[in-house]
Structures are given as structure tokens and as C-alpha cells.
Design a protein around this motif. Structure first.
Motif, short mmCIF file in Angstrom:
data_model
loop_
_atom_site.label_atom_id
_atom_site.label_comp_id
_atom_site.label_asym_id
_atom_site.label_seq_id
_atom_site.Cartn_x
_atom_site.Cartn_y
_atom_site.Cartn_z
N VAL A 139 0.87 -1.18 0.00
CA VAL A 139 0.00 0.00 0.00
C VAL A 139 0.90 1.23 0.00
CG1 VAL A 139 -1.71 1.32 1.29
CG2 VAL A 139 -1.92 -1.16 1.16
N ASP A 140 0.82 2.00 -1.08
CA ASP A 140 1.65 3.19 -1.28
C ASP A 140 0.78 4.42 -1.00
OD1 ASP A 140 3.48 5.02 -2.17
OD2 ASP A 140 3.30 4.50 -4.30
N MET A 141 1.10 5.12 0.11
CA MET A 141 0.19 6.17 0.60
C MET A 141 0.60 7.57 0.13
SD MET A 141 -0.52 4.74 4.43
CE MET A 141 1.18 4.39 4.84
N ARG A 165 -11.70 -3.06 -2.95
CA ARG A 165 -13.09 -2.84 -2.50
C ARG A 165 -13.21 -2.85 -0.99
NH1 ARG A 165 -15.88 -5.88 -7.33
NH2 ARG A 165 -16.85 -4.09 -8.34
N ALA A 166 -12.25 -3.47 -0.31
CA ALA A 166 -12.32 -3.55 1.16
C ALA A 166 -12.20 -2.17 1.80
CB ALA A 166 -11.20 -4.46 1.69
N PHE A 167 -11.59 -1.21 1.07
CA PHE A 167 -11.29 0.09 1.70
C PHE A 167 -12.53 0.98 1.81
CE2 PHE A 167 -7.22 -1.47 0.24
CZ PHE A 167 -6.40 -1.15 1.31
N GLY A 168 -13.40 0.97 0.81
CA GLY A 168 -14.64 1.73 0.92
C GLY A 168 -14.78 2.95 0.04
N ALA A 219 -6.24 -2.36 5.41
CA ALA A 219 -5.31 -3.18 4.62
C ALA A 219 -4.84 -4.39 5.43
CB ALA A 219 -4.11 -2.33 4.19
N LEU A 220 -4.60 -4.20 6.72
CA LEU A 220 -4.20 -5.33 7.56
C LEU A 220 -5.26 -6.43 7.54
CD1 LEU A 220 -2.71 -3.42 10.63
CD2 LEU A 220 -1.46 -5.08 9.23
N GLY A 224 -5.47 -10.20 5.43
CA GLY A 224 -5.61 -11.41 6.25
C GLY A 224 -4.66 -11.46 7.43
N ILE A 225 -4.07 -10.30 7.79
CA ILE A 225 -3.11 -10.28 8.91
C ILE A 225 -3.85 -10.14 10.24
CG2 ILE A 225 -1.20 -8.95 9.93
CD1 ILE A 225 -0.23 -8.39 7.08
#
Ligand SMILES: [Zn+2]
Length: 438
Positions: A139-141, A165-168, A219-220, A224-225
């Protein structure tokens, strides 16, 4: 190894980036590491330190109150260390670092630019974390010069779509086809990892650090972390709330405008997501207007205090319908349906490359990128022939019919009359991994 061992921070890891590219890490520090790896980057543009602050906040929270579900490794890296150590506001020293991961520059023994050395050092640092047996996510912020909602930028492969899609907030696809030398594109192609850029908001806005902090927690979980239940309550759904009515929408990049004159200025009133018409004057440079070549919504208008020729001026994006996304996912998952693109006139297989196609330039200019994307192909190289003029549909039809009638064949992969397109690395990997990965 007990859960406590797995979440114990490594004491040898520096906690700040003052003397190292590594901002910090969390996870086991001994042999036998397991679980996914999440690599965070902050400050790839030196005037965008918000990602570094966000990474430090999450590392601090993890150390103070380790989640019971943690399994894997989190590594946070500083991007353009030279620019970050320069006077505040320094975006880069010699060239945009996030346009410097090109095969040509990386293969040049001594390209003689500060960012070329940074690029190699970043790839070395990420390469040390890569383990073929462990899933890796990057993940490049970033932040933007103009006010903007958070947005996730990623390639249009099915695994990347699922992660994004997990981010929203809204997703932007197709950036890597218009912009050469992106870090995320290089990593996906060389390491086969899911990688995305997250634009957290405007550079100086404290809300941008909050948004990027939420992004790291999501992202974590998406990697799956940690379990979703271990995302702190304040960060659950926070990015979607920050994105407002654009949450969950998907956009496709249609145009990238480059700065040719340092006098470039966006006109007032043209902000992120402002609708623009083809031919509309939306900026100025020198004495003249800069017009939008296609219709759509404005994205990343350059309001940096210093503009250099070659920098991005603005982008134009267009929304993609959920139906189109579903159709393309369906076509990509089905080998027989996907192969239908091969029966179109002017489409040829490439010897020795089962996942690539050569498309007659006259046909490709009519089909355009949307058709290739529908079938899961990205444009690797456009042909040398001029693009079909936008306002002359008859010219396009004539070119298409001509290509179909003459049925010219490519002389080889390098034939510049033909466009080269190829399936996405991650789609191919997911297909080999079986239905669950897709
Ligand atoms: Zn940036």
C-alpha cells in the motif's frame, strides 16, 4: 510459536526513519515467520509525509495493544528519503520517483539521478520482505495538492479489485496504462503482489493522516493479517464516510495531460471530480488555454506550488457501471468466453506468449481500451499509427472495415502497426490457484 511470539515486535527494528528507510515493523523477528506480508510506503513524494505519520500511528497502536488475531508481518518504509530530508515541500530532487520504476531506468547502470537511486533502494528493501511462500500486499500512501476525497488507485485485475473494494472509497482503474514507471505496477509485474496507491486527501489536511491510518487498518484486515473485528471501531467504515456519495464507485482513467510549460495553472473552479466537456478550457499555460480532450470528471488537478515540464497536469476519469464490472469478471473467469476476443478481425495470437495478443492498429483504435479491459487485457504497447480522430466516427468504421478486409498479419511481436495487449499477471496467477482465489 505462541500467539504472543507472533505479535512480539522485533527489538532490533529502528522505530523512526531518521537514519533508515524502514519506519518500523510489527510481527515476528525470528526465523519461521508466517502469514501475509503488508508493506506500507509513505513519502514516495517528499511533500506527502502523511503516510509516514499514519504508519507510525498504527505501529504505535499495535505495540501498545497487540490484536490477538495478528498473524503476519507489517513493514513500513519511507519512500523518497532524499526529498523527505530536503526543505519542507520538496516533492522530488531530479524526477518524480513514482514515474521512475521503468525497465529502462532500472536497467541503466548509473542513470545519474537521485530518484533512480531511491527507486533501486526501495525495490531492494521490498525484495528483502518478499517470500514466495507468503502472500504480499503493498500500500503506497499519497496525498493530493488539490482538495480531494480519499481514493484507491489500482490495476484492474480481479484480485486487486477484491483488495481495493475492502477500503470503501472510490476505486480508480487503468492508471498504470497511462503512466509509466509506477511503483505499484512494477511490483505487481515482478513480484506478483497486489499493490495499490491510496490518496488520503489534501497534503496539509490533518484528515488525510486520519484517512490513511484507517486505510492501514483496513489493509491489515484485507491482507488477512488481522481479523475484521480487530479493526478499531473508529476506523471501520471511516474511508467510505470520508468519500461521501462517491464511496464504492469505480472510475476508469481516460486521459493524462502533461505539463509542457512551468506557467501551467488550473483555472479556478476546476477541482477533483468537476465534470468537464471535450474541448473545454480548464487550465492555462503560456498565453493559451489547455483544453480537456475528452469528457469526464477531473482528477488530480495539479495545484502544486512548483510545476515542472513533464509533471502531471491533470487526469480525466469516467465512471464504470457495476454491470460492466460484473460482465468483465464473468468473461475473465471463463476461458471459452474470454477467447471470443480472438475471433475479431485483426486480432492475432503471439508466438510463445499465450496470454498476449497483437491487434491491428486500425481495429484497436476502434475497440479502444474498454473492450480489452472487458476481456481482462491491458494495453502493453500502442501501435505507431495515429489514433482515430474522435469526431470522425465514419473514419473509424472505414479503418475497421479496411483492417477486416485486408487482414494484414503482424511480422512479429515488435510490429508497430499492431497494438500489444496482455492478460493481467494477477488474473493469470489467480486462475492457476483455482476458483477460491478468483
Ligand atoms: Zn503523491
Amino acid at each position: 510459536m505462541t500467539p504472543t511470539d507472533l505479535i512480539k515486535p522485533c527489538p532490533s527494528t529502528p522505530e523512526t526513519g531518521a537514519s533508515s528507510r524502514e519506519i518500523g515493523r510489527f510481527g515476528p523477528c525470528r526465523a519461521g515467520e508466517e502469514g501475509p506480508v503488508l508493506v506500507l510506503l509513505g513519502g514516495v513524494h517528499g511533500n506527502e509525509p502523511a503516510g509516514i505519520h499514519a504508519a507510525r500511528r498504527v505501529l504505535g497502536s499495535l505495540r501498545a495493544d497487540p490484536p490477538g488475531s495478528f498473524r503476519g508481518t507489517l513493514v513500513a518504509l519511507a519512500g523518497n528519503v532524499g526529498a523527505l530530508r530536503s526543505p519542507p515541500g520538496t516533492r522530488y530532487i531530479d524526477r518524480d520517483l513514482n514515474r521512475s520504476f521503468t525497465p529502462e531506468l532500472l536497467a541503466t547502470p548509473d542513470p545519474g539521478c537521485a530518484e533512480c537511486a531511491e527507486a533501486r533502494a526501495i525495490l531492494d528493501a521490498i525484495g528483502r520482505e518478499h517470500d514466495a511462500g507468503r502472500p504480499m500486499f503493498v500500500v503506497d500512501m499519497h496525498t493530493t495538492s488539490a482538495p480531494s476525497d480519499p481514493i484507491v488507485v489500482l490495476e484492474d485485475s480481479l484480485p486487486a479489485r477484491r483488495f481495493g473494494r475492502a477500503f470503501g472509497p472510490a476505486l480508480l482503474l487503468g492508471f498504470e496504462e497511462e503512466v509509466d514507471g509506477l511503483l505499484i505496477d512494477h511490483l505487481t509485474r515482478t513480484l506478483g503482489c497486489v499493490a495499490c496507491v491510496i490518496e488520503g486527501g489534501q497534503h496539509e489536511d490533518p484528515a488525510s493522516v486520519d484517512a490513511l491510518e484507517s486505510a492501514v487498518w483496513v489493509a491489515l484486515a484485507a491482507a488477512g493479517i488481522i481479523s475484521r473485528a480487530d479493526i478499531p471501531a473508529a476506523h471501520r467504515g471511516a474511508l467510505a464516510r470520508a468519500a461521501g456519495h462517491r464511496a464504492g464507485r469505480v472510475y476508469d482513467l481516460r486521459h493524462r495531460e502533461l505539463i509542457v510549460d512551468p506557467s501551467f495553472e488550473m483555472r479556478d473552479g476546476f477541482d477533483a471530480h468537476t465534470p468537464v466537456r471535450a474541448g473545454q478550457s480548464i487550465a492555462t499555460h503560456g498565453d493559451g488555454p489547455v483544453r480537456a480532450p475528452v469528457r469526464g470528471e477531473l482528477f488530480l488537478p495539479n495545484r502544486q506550488p512548483v510545476k515542472r515540464p513533464g509533471d502531471d497536469a491533470f487526469f480525466i476519469v469516467r465512471e464504470v457501471s457495476p454491470g460492466w464490472l460484473d460482465l468483465s469478471a464473468w468473461l475473465r473467469r471463463s476461458g471459452p468466453l474470454r477467447s471470443l476476443i480472438g475471433i475479431l478481425p485483426g486480432v492475432h495470437r503471439v508466438a510463445g506468449r499465450p496470454d498476449a495478443l497483437l491487434i491491428d492498429g486500425q481495429v484497436a483504435a476502434v475497440l479502444k481500451r474498454q473492450v480489452f479491459h472487458l476481456f481482462g487485457y491491458r494495453i502493453v504497447r500502442r501501435g505507431d499509427e495515429p489514433r482515430v480522430p474522435r469526431f470522425r466516427p465514419w473514419g473509424a468504421v472505414r479503418g475497421f472495415l479496411s483492417a477486416a478486409w485486408h487482414a494484414r498479419s503482424p511480422t512479429g511481436e515488435g510490429d508497430r502497426r499492431f497494438w500489444l495487449v496482455a492478460r493481467r499477471t494477477l488474473d493469470i496467477a489467480a486462475e492457476r490457484s483455482g476458483p477460491r482465489a478468483r
